[in-house]
Design an enzyme around this catalytic site. Structure first.
Site, PDB file in Angstrom:
ATOM      1  N   SER A  46       0.849  -1.210  -0.085  1.00 31.63           N
ATOM      2  CA  SER A  46       0.059  -0.065   0.122  1.00 31.63           C
ATOM      3  C   SER A  46       0.972   1.415   0.027  1.00 31.63           C
ATOM      4  O   SER A  46       0.391   2.459  -0.234  1.00 31.63           O
ATOM      5  CB  SER A  46      -0.971   0.040   1.327  1.00 31.63           C
ATOM      6  OG  SER A  46      -0.292  -0.169   2.489  1.00 31.63           O
ATOM      7  N   HIS A  47       2.311   1.078   0.255  1.00 29.08           N
ATOM      8  CA  HIS A  47       3.122   2.371   0.082  1.00 29.08           C
ATOM      9  C   HIS A  47       4.013   2.007  -0.919  1.00 29.08           C
ATOM     10  O   HIS A  47       5.294   2.948  -0.922  1.00 29.08           O
ATOM     11  CB  HIS A  47       3.676   2.740   1.378  1.00 29.08           C
ATOM     12  CG  HIS A  47       2.690   3.192   2.434  1.00 29.08           C
ATOM     13  ND1 HIS A  47       1.696   2.510   3.162  1.00 29.08           N
ATOM     14  CD2 HIS A  47       2.223   4.499   2.313  1.00 29.08           C
ATOM     15  CE1 HIS A  47       1.032   3.353   3.687  1.00 29.08           C
ATOM     16  NE2 HIS A  47       1.258   4.561   3.531  1.00 29.08           N
ATOM     17  N   GLU A 187      -5.050   0.268   2.358  1.00 24.75           N
ATOM     18  CA  GLU A 187      -5.503  -1.198   2.480  1.00 24.75           C
ATOM     19  C   GLU A 187      -7.091  -1.431   2.015  1.00 24.75           C
ATOM     20  O   GLU A 187      -7.590  -2.277   1.421  1.00 24.75           O
ATOM     21  CB  GLU A 187      -5.486  -1.871   4.024  1.00 24.75           C
ATOM     22  CG  GLU A 187      -3.736  -2.023   4.258  1.00 24.75           C
ATOM     23  CD  GLU A 187      -2.998  -2.927   3.554  1.00 24.75           C
ATOM     24  OE1 GLU A 187      -3.660  -3.667   2.856  1.00 24.75           O
ATOM     25  OE2 GLU A 187      -1.844  -2.657   3.677  1.00 24.75           O
TER      26      GLU A 187
HETATM   27  P1  NDP Z   1      -0.422  -2.649  10.457  1.00 29.91           P
HETATM   28  O1  NDP Z   1      -1.764  -2.903  11.135  1.00 29.91           O
HETATM   29  O2  NDP Z   1      -0.698  -3.737   9.308  1.00 29.91           O
HETATM   30  O3  NDP Z   1       0.602  -3.109  11.446  1.00 29.91           O
HETATM   31  C1  NDP Z   1       0.705  -2.063  12.245  1.00 29.91           C
HETATM   32  C2  NDP Z   1       1.941  -2.362  13.252  1.00 29.91           C
HETATM   33  O4  NDP Z   1       1.703  -3.725  13.842  1.00 29.91           O
HETATM   34  C3  NDP Z   1       3.180  -2.882  12.105  1.00 29.91           C
HETATM   35  O5  NDP Z   1       4.347  -2.441  12.891  1.00 29.91           O
HETATM   36  C4  NDP Z   1       3.179  -4.301  12.411  1.00 29.91           C
HETATM   37  O6  NDP Z   1       4.467  -5.223  12.206  1.00 29.91           O
HETATM   38  C5  NDP Z   1       2.635  -4.509  13.860  1.00 29.91           C
HETATM   39  N1  NDP Z   1       2.110  -6.039  13.792  1.00 29.91           N
HETATM   40  C6  NDP Z   1       1.181  -6.546  12.925  1.00 29.91           C
HETATM   41  N2  NDP Z   1       0.810  -7.845  13.565  1.00 29.91           N
HETATM   42  C7  NDP Z   1       1.337  -7.871  14.570  1.00 29.91           C
HETATM   43  C8  NDP Z   1       1.453  -9.041  15.354  1.00 29.91           C
HETATM   44  N3  NDP Z   1       0.697  -9.959  15.233  1.00 29.91           N
HETATM   45  N4  NDP Z   1       2.347  -8.717  16.525  1.00 29.91           N
HETATM   46  C9  NDP Z   1       3.044  -7.646  16.611  1.00 29.91           C
HETATM   47  N5  NDP Z   1       3.173  -6.643  15.868  1.00 29.91           N
HETATM   48  C10 NDP Z   1       2.289  -6.906  14.790  1.00 29.91           C
HETATM   49  O7  NDP Z   1      -0.367  -1.273   9.948  1.00 29.91           O
HETATM   50  P2  NDP Z   1      -1.553  -0.245   9.483  1.00 29.91           P
HETATM   51  O8  NDP Z   1      -2.692  -0.694   8.587  1.00 29.91           O
HETATM   52  O9  NDP Z   1      -1.926   0.478  10.573  1.00 29.91           O
HETATM   53  O10 NDP Z   1      -0.668   0.877   8.875  1.00 29.91           O
HETATM   54  C11 NDP Z   1       0.038   0.460   7.390  1.00 29.91           C
HETATM   55  C12 NDP Z   1       1.143   1.426   6.878  1.00 29.91           C
HETATM   56  O11 NDP Z   1       0.139   2.786   6.467  1.00 29.91           O
HETATM   57  C13 NDP Z   1       1.939   2.138   8.124  1.00 29.91           C
HETATM   58  O12 NDP Z   1       3.224   1.928   7.544  1.00 29.91           O
HETATM   59  C14 NDP Z   1       1.764   3.442   8.344  1.00 29.91           C
HETATM   60  O13 NDP Z   1       2.803   4.431   8.534  1.00 29.91           O
HETATM   61  C15 NDP Z   1       1.003   3.718   6.665  1.00 29.91           C
HETATM   62  N6  NDP Z   1       0.123   4.804   6.759  1.00 29.91           N
HETATM   63  C16 NDP Z   1       0.327   6.230   6.430  1.00 29.91           C
HETATM   64  C17 NDP Z   1      -0.385   7.221   6.504  1.00 29.91           C
HETATM   65  C18 NDP Z   1      -0.035   8.673   5.872  1.00 29.91           C
HETATM   66  O14 NDP Z   1      -0.969   9.422   5.782  1.00 29.91           O
HETATM   67  N7  NDP Z   1       1.152   9.001   5.399  1.00 29.91           N
HETATM   68  C19 NDP Z   1      -1.782   7.053   6.980  1.00 29.91           C
HETATM   69  C20 NDP Z   1      -1.921   5.849   7.555  1.00 29.91           C
HETATM   70  C21 NDP Z   1      -1.088   4.694   7.571  1.00 29.91           C
HETATM   71  P3  NDP Z   1       4.982  -5.658  10.680  1.00 29.91           P
HETATM   72  O15 NDP Z   1       5.335  -4.600   9.705  1.00 29.91           O
HETATM   73  O16 NDP Z   1       6.025  -6.412  10.946  1.00 29.91           O
HETATM   74  O17 NDP Z   1       3.769  -6.379  10.170  1.00 29.91           O
END
Ligand code: NDP
Length: 334
Positions: A46-47, A187
Site C-alpha cells: 500500500s506504500h 488497504e
Molecule cells: P498494520 O496494522 O499492518 O501493522 C501495524 C504494526 O503492527 C506494524 O508495525 C506491524 O508490524 C505490527 N504488527 C502487525 N501484526 C502484529 C502482531 N501479530 N504482533 C506484533 N506486531 C504486529 O499497519 P497499518 O495498516 O496500521 O498501517 C500500514 C502503513 O500505512 C503504516 O506503515 C503507516 O505508516 C501507513 N500509513 C500512512 C499514512 C499517511 O498518511 N502517510 C496514513 C495511515 C497509515 P509488521 O510490519 O512486522 O507487520
C-alpha cells in the site's frame, strides 16, 4: 487478477522513469523511488508502486514541487525545522536525518518539524533509520479527513500513523508503525480495487451504519482502532503534526487541495531520543532485549516489524509482484 513480476531494481527504474516523465528532477524522483521500492521490498504494497499514480499526478498538476530543495533551519537548541519546499516527504526526510541525529546526540532529545511538503508514505523508514543510528524515535503525520471522531459519523481526522523505533544490539531495530484508524486507507482502497470485504470495524457508511463494503467505507468514514482510544491518538497526531508546527489539520489540507484529488499537503513531527543520555547508558539495550525475550517466550507472539524484515531478506532475491492493471496505469503515465 493477473500480476506482473519485477525485481527491486526493475521496480525502481519504473518508478524513476515515471516520476521523471511527470516533472520530478533526478534528486526528488530518486528519493521517492527509493522509498517506494523499500516498501515493496518489505511487502508493504500500500506504500509501494500503488502510490506512484498519486505522486505523479501531484507533480504533473503543479501542486507538488518535483524539483524541491528542502531547507534545514534550527528553531531552538533542540528543535529543527525542514521546509520541504512544496515537494514530497522522502527528500525532506533524507535532508533532515543527519541534523536530527546530531541534535539528539548533542541535547539528548531533539524534535524535527517537517513543513510545506506532501506526505503519503509510511513512517517506518525514517524511525528505523534513526534507530539504526542508535536513537529511539517517534514520528507522526496527518493527512486528509478520513476518520470520524469517537461517537461521530463525519470524517475529521486523517488515518494519522505513529511510527516508533528502538535500537537493538544485533540486527534491525524494533519498529512499529501503525495507523490510528482501524485500517490504513491504502488497504481499504486495495480491498475495493480487488473486490474484497473489509472488517466491520474498518468504518461506517455515510449514514453512520456498519458495513463491510470498502466502497461504502470510502464514501463514509473510517473508524479509529479500539474505538475512542484510537480516535484520541488520531486527534493527538492532528495537533502535533498540525498546529504545533504551524501546519495543516487534515480538514485544512483538504480545503487546500480544493477538490483536485491530489496528495495531502501537511507536516510531520519526529522526535529522536539518545538513550545513552537518559541515565542508563550501559543498561538500556540489555533491558530492552530482556523485554523482547519475555515477549517472544510466549506462544503466538512476534515482534512488530519482524514480518517486514523476513520479507526484506526474501524479496531482495526474488523480487515482487504488482497487479497488471497497476502496471498498465503506470506505463500510461509515461
Ligand atoms: P498494520 O496494522 O499492518 O501493522 C501495524 C504494526 O503492527 C506494524 O508495525 C506491524 O508490524 C505490527 N504488527 C502487525 N501484526 C502484529 C502482531 N501479530 N504482533 C506484533 N506486531 C504486529 O499497519 P497499518 O495498516 O496500521 O498501517 C500500514 C502503513 O500505512 C503504516 O506503515 C503507516 O505508516 C501507513 N500509513 C500512512 C499514512 C499517511 O498518511 N502517510 C496514513 C495511515 C497509515 P509488521 O510490519 O512486522 O507487520
Amino acid at each position: 487478477m493477473k500480476n506482473v513480476h519485477m525485481s527491486l531494481e526493475g521496480g525502481h527504474t519504473l518508478a524513476l522513469e515515471c516520476l521523471l516523465a511527470n516533472g520530478c528532477d533526478d534528486l526528488n524522483a530518486t528519493a521517492i523511488a527509493d522509498r517506494m521500492i523499500q516498501a515493496e521490498g518489505d511487502l508493504c504494497h500500500s506504500h509501494g508502486l500503488f502510490r506512484l499514480p498519486w505522486y505523479a499526478s501531484g507533480v504533473k498538476s503543479g501542486r507538488a514541487n518535483g524539483k524541491a530543495r528542502p531547507k534545514v533551519e534550527q528553531l531552538a537548541p533542540a528543535v529543527i525545522r525542514v521546509d520541504g519546499d512544496g515537494g514530497f516527504a522522502p527528500l525532506g526526510q533524507e535532508v533532515g536525518h543527519q541534523p536530527l541525529v546530531d541534535c539528539a546526540r548533542k541535547n539528548g532529545i531533539a524534535a524535527l518539524a517537517f513543513v510545506n511538503m506532501f506526505h503519503i508514505a509510511a513512517m517506518w523508514p525514517e524511525v528505523e533509520k534513526l534507530a539504526m543510528d542508535g536513537l529511539c524515535a517517534l514520528a507522526c503525520t496527518a493527512s486528509y479527513p478520513y476518520v470520524a471522531p469517537a461517537g461521530g459519523i463525519k470524517a475529521l481526522y486523517g488515518t494519522n500513523p505513529i511510527g516508533f523505533a528502538w535500537p537493538r544490539p544485533d540486527g534491525p531495530p524494533l519498529v512499529f508503525d501503525q495507523a490510528s484508524s482501524s485500517m490504513a486507507r491504502g488497504e481499504i482502497q486495495i480491498a475495493a480495487r480487488d473486490g474484497h470485504d473489509v472488517p466491520e470495524t474498518a468504518g461506517i457508511g455515510p449514514d453512520g451504519e456498519a458495513t463491510t463494503d470498502p466502497n461504502v467505507v470510502l464514501a463514509g468514514a473510517q473508524l479509529g482502532f479500539g474505538g475512542y482510544k484510537g480516535a484520541s491518538l488520531a486527534m493527538m497526531v492532528e495537533l502535533l503534526a498540525g498546529p504545533l508546527i504551524g501546519e495543516f489539520l487534515s480538514v485544512e489540507a483538504l480545503e487546500d487541495d480544493g477538490g483536485a484529488g491530489g496528495p495531502p499537503k501537511g507536516g510531520e513531527l519526529m522526535l529522536a531520543l539518545d538513550p545513552t543520555r537518559f541515565g542508563d547508558a550501559d543498561g538500556f539495550l540489555a533491558r530492552g532485549e530482556k523485554l523482547f525475550t519475555e515477549i517472544l517466550a510466549q506462544d503466538g507472539t512476534r515482534l512488530p516489524g519482524a514480518r517486514r524484515f523476513v520479507h526484506r531478506e526474501k524479496t531482495g532475491a526474488s523480487g515482487f509482484e504488482i497487479p497488471e492493471s497497476l502496471h498498465e496505469t503506470i506505463l500510461g503515465l509515461m
